[in-house]
Design an enzyme around this catalytic site. Structure first.
Site, PDB file in Angstrom:
ATOM      1  N   SER A 133      36.672 -25.717 -22.528  1.00  0.00           N
ATOM      2  CA  SER A 133      35.340 -25.145 -22.694  1.00  0.00           C
ATOM      3  C   SER A 133      34.256 -26.170 -22.376  1.00  0.00           C
ATOM      4  O   SER A 133      34.286 -26.778 -21.306  1.00  0.00           O
ATOM      5  CB  SER A 133      35.196 -24.581 -24.115  1.00  0.00           C
ATOM      6  OG  SER A 133      34.093 -23.713 -24.199  1.00  0.00           O
ATOM      7  N   ASP A 193      37.525 -18.617 -21.513  1.00  0.00           N
ATOM      8  CA  ASP A 193      37.467 -19.861 -22.279  1.00  0.00           C
ATOM      9  C   ASP A 193      38.825 -20.319 -22.813  1.00  0.00           C
ATOM     10  O   ASP A 193      39.523 -19.578 -23.499  1.00  0.00           O
ATOM     11  CB  ASP A 193      36.501 -19.637 -23.445  1.00  0.00           C
ATOM     12  CG  ASP A 193      36.055 -20.926 -24.104  1.00  0.00           C
ATOM     13  OD1 ASP A 193      36.925 -21.716 -24.505  1.00  0.00           O
ATOM     14  OD2 ASP A 193      34.837 -21.140 -24.219  1.00  0.00           O
TER      15      ASP A 193
END
Length: 280
Positions: free
Chosen positions: A71, A178
């Site tokens: 991320s 993500d």
């Protein structure tokens, strides 16, 4: 002024990447010493604290041979793997343009364009100064994917594609979101790359350390791996970010979180210097 500073940083990054395109990666640390990995966890705006931690990683003198991120950790880590210093990243994070990058578009297209500016275009993993991996999740199979080739900007964008907030990234037959969904602190990925020592920066506040309920395990299948990765880090750095959220991209919040990262890095400096001595 902030806009000018932002584009100056962009120019510096592009020049750094171009200068590093022909770097060859050794299979071991310099001089055959043990290899050290830097692992950066996810956390949205809280990634600013990782920049503060990096200042003390650099002060410790510990050589970083490889970088892994999830991320926002993939963005900080990717730029660091290109050769950007903590001070350059600090300048970038404090610009208004950086905050606008993550709050202005639900589709994420502006992020891709800016990341490509930051990386000098479609730069490949192989051209980076340090070996780098970032983690995403293929929604088609609900399976973790470790990205290690292709366009670095697209890979970083995929790794931080928070479900619902940003549009998934399509790479081949994969629909990527993500990486924090399944692996928010990828120490295991660093071990698979051959890391002998791992410095992990965890941005998590609620770690669920004492909660082993079956319902929580069902809702959060990532927790078991997360707890295992936390314990497997040789140096674990967890800035105190209580009260801060993944969406806190306001300049004052960013500045505060960088300071908190510095505080956490300073607290781990003695431990990192011990590691440096073992490597000498």
């Amino acid at each position: 002024m902030q806009k000018s500073l932002f584009f100056i940083v962009l120019l510096c990054v592009c020049m750094t990447v171009q200068a590093r395109k022909k770097v060859n990666h050794a299979s071991d640390g310099e001089g055959g010493r043990p290899k050290v990995a830097l692992v950066l966890g996810g956390g949205g705006a809280k990634g600013a604290s990782a920049v503060g931690v990096l200042k003390y990683v650099e002060k410790s003198g510990v050589p970083i041979d490889m970088v892994v991120g999830t991320s926002i950790g993939s963005i900080v880590g990717g730029l660091y793997a290109m050769g950007q210093t903590s001070e350059q990243l600090d300048s970038l994070f404090r610009t208004r343009a950086w905050a606008n990058l993550f709050t202005g578009s639900l589709m994420g297209d502006s992020i891709v364009r800016t990341l490509r500016d930051l990386t000098g275009g479609e730069v490949s993993f192989e051209s980076l100064q340090k070996p780098f991996r970032c983690v995403a999740v293929d929604m088609n199979r609900m399976k973790e994917v470790v990205l290690k080739e292709g366009d670095i900007a697209q890979a970083m964008r995929a790794s931080m594609a928070i479900p619902v907030v940003f549009k998934p990234v399509k790479i081949g037959n994969m629909k990527l979101v993500d990486g924090g969904v399944l692996n928010n602190l990828p120490v295991d990925v660093a071990r698979e790359m051959g890391a002998d020592y791992v410095i992990a920066v965890d941005l998590t506040v609620n770690k669920h350390e004492n909660n082993s309920s079956s319902l929580l395990s069902l809702l959060r299948p990532d927790l078991k791996k997360y707890q295992r990765n936390r314990k497997d880090a040789d140096i674990y750095i967890n800035p105190n970010l209580k009260g801060y959220g993944a969406e806190d991209f306001m300049p004052n919040k960013i500045a505060e979180m960088i300071d908190l990262g510095e505080k956490a890095g300073k607290a781990s400096l003695k431990e990192m210097k011990k590691l440096k001595k073992r490597l000498d």
